[in-house]
Design an enzyme around this catalytic site. Structure first.
Site, PDB file in Angstrom:
ATOM      1  N   HIS A   1      -4.521  -2.164  -5.830  1.00 33.94           N
ATOM      2  CA  HIS A   1      -3.779  -1.044  -6.393  1.00 33.94           C
ATOM      3  C   HIS A   1      -4.767   0.056  -6.764  1.00 33.94           C
ATOM      4  O   HIS A   1      -5.773  -0.228  -7.405  1.00 33.94           O
ATOM      5  CB  HIS A   1      -3.045  -1.468  -7.679  1.00 33.94           C
ATOM      6  CG  HIS A   1      -1.835  -2.288  -7.427  1.00 33.94           C
ATOM      7  ND1 HIS A   1      -0.982  -2.679  -8.421  1.00 33.94           N
ATOM      8  CD2 HIS A   1      -1.321  -2.767  -6.290  1.00 33.94           C
ATOM      9  CE1 HIS A   1       0.004  -3.375  -7.905  1.00 33.94           C
ATOM     10  NE2 HIS A   1      -0.174  -3.455  -6.619  1.00 33.94           N
TER      11      HIS A   1
ATOM     12  N   ASP B   1       0.803  -1.225   0.000  1.00 28.12           N
ATOM     13  CA  ASP B   1       0.000   0.000   0.000  1.00 28.12           C
ATOM     14  C   ASP B   1       0.838   1.278   0.000  1.00 28.12           C
ATOM     15  O   ASP B   1       0.431   2.299   0.556  1.00 28.12           O
ATOM     16  CB  ASP B   1      -0.970   0.017   1.202  1.00 28.12           C
ATOM     17  CG  ASP B   1      -1.837  -1.206   1.230  1.00 28.12           C
ATOM     18  OD1 ASP B   1      -2.199  -1.685   0.143  1.00 28.12           O
ATOM     19  OD2 ASP B   1      -2.147  -1.691   2.327  1.00 28.12           O
TER      20      ASP B   1
HETATM   21  P1  GTP Z   1      -0.639  -3.045  -2.813  1.00 29.23           P
HETATM   22  O1  GTP Z   1      -0.177  -3.804  -3.987  1.00 29.23           O
HETATM   23  O2  GTP Z   1      -1.967  -3.518  -2.303  1.00 29.23           O
HETATM   24  O3  GTP Z   1       0.388  -3.054  -1.776  1.00 29.23           O
HETATM   25  O4  GTP Z   1      -1.042  -1.455  -3.146  1.00 29.23           O
HETATM   26  P2  GTP Z   1      -0.372  -0.124  -3.682  1.00 29.23           P
HETATM   27  O5  GTP Z   1       1.063  -0.070  -3.354  1.00 29.23           O
HETATM   28  O6  GTP Z   1      -0.697   0.049  -5.124  1.00 29.23           O
HETATM   29  O7  GTP Z   1      -1.075   1.054  -2.860  1.00 29.23           O
HETATM   30  P3  GTP Z   1      -2.637   1.415  -2.659  1.00 29.23           P
HETATM   31  O8  GTP Z   1      -3.179   1.847  -3.967  1.00 29.23           O
HETATM   32  O9  GTP Z   1      -3.316   0.334  -1.936  1.00 29.23           O
HETATM   33  O10 GTP Z   1      -2.566   2.637  -1.629  1.00 29.23           O
HETATM   34  C1  GTP Z   1      -1.983   3.859  -1.899  1.00 29.23           C
HETATM   35  C2  GTP Z   1      -2.995   5.002  -1.692  1.00 29.23           C
HETATM   36  O11 GTP Z   1      -2.303   6.237  -1.769  1.00 29.23           O
HETATM   37  C3  GTP Z   1      -4.054   5.092  -2.770  1.00 29.23           C
HETATM   38  O12 GTP Z   1      -5.244   5.592  -2.205  1.00 29.23           O
HETATM   39  C4  GTP Z   1      -3.473   6.081  -3.783  1.00 29.23           C
HETATM   40  O13 GTP Z   1      -4.439   6.775  -4.566  1.00 29.23           O
HETATM   41  C5  GTP Z   1      -2.773   7.047  -2.855  1.00 29.23           C
HETATM   42  N1  GTP Z   1      -1.560   7.686  -3.384  1.00 29.23           N
HETATM   43  C6  GTP Z   1      -0.539   7.136  -4.088  1.00 29.23           C
HETATM   44  N2  GTP Z   1       0.439   8.014  -4.283  1.00 29.23           N
HETATM   45  C7  GTP Z   1       0.052   9.163  -3.678  1.00 29.23           C
HETATM   46  C8  GTP Z   1       0.664  10.444  -3.500  1.00 29.23           C
HETATM   47  O14 GTP Z   1       1.787  10.711  -3.905  1.00 29.23           O
HETATM   48  N3  GTP Z   1      -0.066  11.383  -2.793  1.00 29.23           N
HETATM   49  C9  GTP Z   1      -1.306  11.136  -2.301  1.00 29.23           C
HETATM   50  N4  GTP Z   1      -1.929  12.113  -1.617  1.00 29.23           N
HETATM   51  N5  GTP Z   1      -1.899   9.933  -2.447  1.00 29.23           N
HETATM   52  C10 GTP Z   1      -1.226   8.968  -3.113  1.00 29.23           C
HETATM   53  P1  IMP Z   2      -2.896 -12.616   2.752  1.00 32.32           P
HETATM   54  O1  IMP Z   2      -1.874 -12.195   1.757  1.00 32.32           O
HETATM   55  O2  IMP Z   2      -4.304 -12.285   2.353  1.00 32.32           O
HETATM   56  O3  IMP Z   2      -2.715 -14.037   3.185  1.00 32.32           O
HETATM   57  O4  IMP Z   2      -2.653 -11.730   4.077  1.00 32.32           O
HETATM   58  C1  IMP Z   2      -1.492 -11.855   4.878  1.00 32.32           C
HETATM   59  C2  IMP Z   2      -1.076 -10.496   5.425  1.00 32.32           C
HETATM   60  O5  IMP Z   2      -0.626  -9.672   4.345  1.00 32.32           O
HETATM   61  C3  IMP Z   2      -2.204  -9.698   6.089  1.00 32.32           C
HETATM   62  O6  IMP Z   2      -1.634  -8.917   7.131  1.00 32.32           O
HETATM   63  C4  IMP Z   2      -2.710  -8.791   4.981  1.00 32.32           C
HETATM   64  O7  IMP Z   2      -3.313  -7.622   5.497  1.00 32.32           O
HETATM   65  C5  IMP Z   2      -1.393  -8.476   4.274  1.00 32.32           C
HETATM   66  N1  IMP Z   2      -1.534  -8.141   2.832  1.00 32.32           N
HETATM   67  C6  IMP Z   2      -1.668  -9.012   1.802  1.00 32.32           C
HETATM   68  N2  IMP Z   2      -1.711  -8.367   0.621  1.00 32.32           N
HETATM   69  C7  IMP Z   2      -1.598  -7.052   0.914  1.00 32.32           C
HETATM   70  C8  IMP Z   2      -1.531  -5.864   0.104  1.00 32.32           C
HETATM   71  O8  IMP Z   2      -1.595  -5.897  -1.118  1.00 32.32           O
HETATM   72  N3  IMP Z   2      -1.389  -4.693   0.774  1.00 32.32           N
HETATM   73  C9  IMP Z   2      -1.265  -4.644   2.113  1.00 32.32           C
HETATM   74  N4  IMP Z   2      -1.325  -5.713   2.915  1.00 32.32           N
HETATM   75  C10 IMP Z   2      -1.483  -6.908   2.317  1.00 32.32           C
HETATM   76 MG    MG Z   3      -2.913  -1.812  -1.723  1.00 32.33          MG
END
Ligand code: GTP
Ligand code: IMP
Ligand code: MG
Length: 333
Positions: A43, A13
């Site tokens: 994402h 995240d």
């Molecule tokens: P996973 O693969 O689940 O780990 O996710 P991820 O790395 O793609 O991140 P995710 O989209 O779950 O969370 C990031 C959050 O931050 C989202 O709500 C994005 O829209 C937001 N975001 C990303 N970059 C920025 C930034 O530079 N500024 C702000 N304000 N928000 C951002």
């Molecule tokens: P699982 O991958 O669903 O088995 O979850 C195992 C752990 O990884 C838990 O703590 C989840 O919250 C975390 N997790 C799995 N995928 C993500 C992701 O994409 N973003 C953030 N946490 C994750």
């Molecule tokens: Mg995420």
């Protein structure tokens, strides 16, 4: 580029979706191959006034000429994938490897109960039980699913061919370094390794074919589910600082802590990172909102970036200044 691997240096995240969508548009990526565990990822991509929450499809879909591939290491939930293909109208450019393992209802059921739900606090998307069944070699794979037939393609072959033709290729990692089954906070982790080496293996790219590994960090640290989070602050404090986030997949509140130089440094080592990105600079320093040029950053934001570079010993080339795909400071030459 040409072959760039994108991974997260914390607990997921960190905004990989946003960084990948930017790179795909800016560098005109010919191919993006999704790596990582499966639909446990969420994402977020914000582009042209729309917000997309993606769990399966590569975030690079915003660049309309990009092939969107699912590497054989990735677990596929066909229902979710087909829904995302429809939502993004990307049917003619999606490819699924025949060896992707398939998540079925009984995997989801198992993931929603017992120690996985109560102790580990997984996402409940069935990924752990599906990977367990894969290790037992009893799991169903993509080539056995009629609904996926028209998407089947040899993903490693497509990806390596694009690299050999010197096209720009993105390998899209998911989750985060400290959720890795090998390098994370066991047992509070996901069901396989998710560092850069694993991402390459997921899509069938050998280590000699990679040009860059971009480690995505966030201006503060968050974590969902169980397990340690160094210097965690209370939910109230997180809300006051504007750090309280809601998880895309599960709707759970993300726990928060200040930026960890120690975790970032180790993540550079574990992933062999050559560059880093820091998202949410605008949350830490609101004056940065929407900025696109490094020279315009206030001195305290510049100081933070310089300190990160000094600690992690790789250049911070991308800075997120807002959720939009193009809200970014790009310092690559
Ligand atoms: P996973 O693969 O689940 O780990 O996710 P991820 O790395 O793609 O991140 P995710 O989209 O779950 O969370 C990031 C959050 O931050 C989202 O709500 C994005 O829209 C937001 N975001 C990303 N970059 C920025 C930034 O530079 N500024 C702000 N304000 N928000 C951002
Ligand atoms: P699982 O991958 O669903 O088995 O979850 C195992 C752990 O990884 C838990 O703590 C989840 O919250 C975390 N997790 C799995 N995928 C993500 C992701 O994409 N973003 C953030 N946490 C994750
Ligand atoms: Mg995420």
């Amino acid at each position: 580029m040409p072959c760039t691997v994108i991974v997260c240096g914390f607990f997921g995240d960190t905004g990989k979706g946003k960084i990948i969508s930017y790179l795909a548009l800016k560098d005109k990526a010919a191919v993006t191959a999704r790596a990582g565990v499966g639909p446990n990822a969420g994402h977020t991509v914000v582009y042209k006034g729309r917000k997309y929450g993606l769990r399966m499809l590569p975030s690079a879909f915003v660049y309309e000429k990009c092939r969107l591939l699912m590497g054989p290491g990735v677990l596929v939930n066909p229902e979710i994938l087909l829904r995302e293909i429809e939502m993004t109208r990307s049917e003619n450019r999606v490819g699924v490897d025949p060896q992707c393992a398939i998540i079925e209802q009984h995997h989801i059921q198992t993931d929603k109960g017992g120690h996985l739900a109560q102790k580990i606090r997984t996402t409940g998307t069935g990924t752990g039980p599906c990977n367990a069944e894969r290790a037992l070699r009893t799991v169903k794979i993509a080539k056995e699913v009629p609904g996926l037939r028209k998407f089947l393609t040899d993903v490693p072959l497509e990806v390596n061919k694009a690299i050999d033709e010197e096209k720009n290729v993105i390998v899209e990692g998911t989750q985060g370094t400290y959720l890795s089954l090998f390098h994370g906070t066991y047992p509070y982790c996901t069901s396989k390794d998710v560092t850069a080496s694993a991402a390459c293996s997921d899509v069938g790219v050998g280590p000699t074919k990679v040009d860059d590994v971009i480690l995505v960090l966030k201006a503060y640290t968050t974590r969902v589910g169980g397990g340690p989070l160094p210097n965690e602050i209370s939910e109230k404090e997180a809300a006051q600082r504007g750090w309280l986030e809601i998880a895309t997949v599960t709707g759970r509140k993300r726990r928060a802590a200040p930026f960890s130089y120690d975790l970032a440094k180790r993540a550079v080592m574990l992933n062999g990172a050559t560059q880093a990105a820091i998202t949410k600079i605008d949350v830490l320093f609101p004056e940065c909102k929407g900025l696109k040029s490094y020279g315009k950053l206030p001195p305290k934001a510049e100081k933070f970036v310089e300190r990160v570079e000094k600690e992690i010993q790789v250049p911070v080339t991308l800075l997120g200044t807002g959720p939009g795909a193009l809200e970014i400071v790009d310092r690559r030459s």
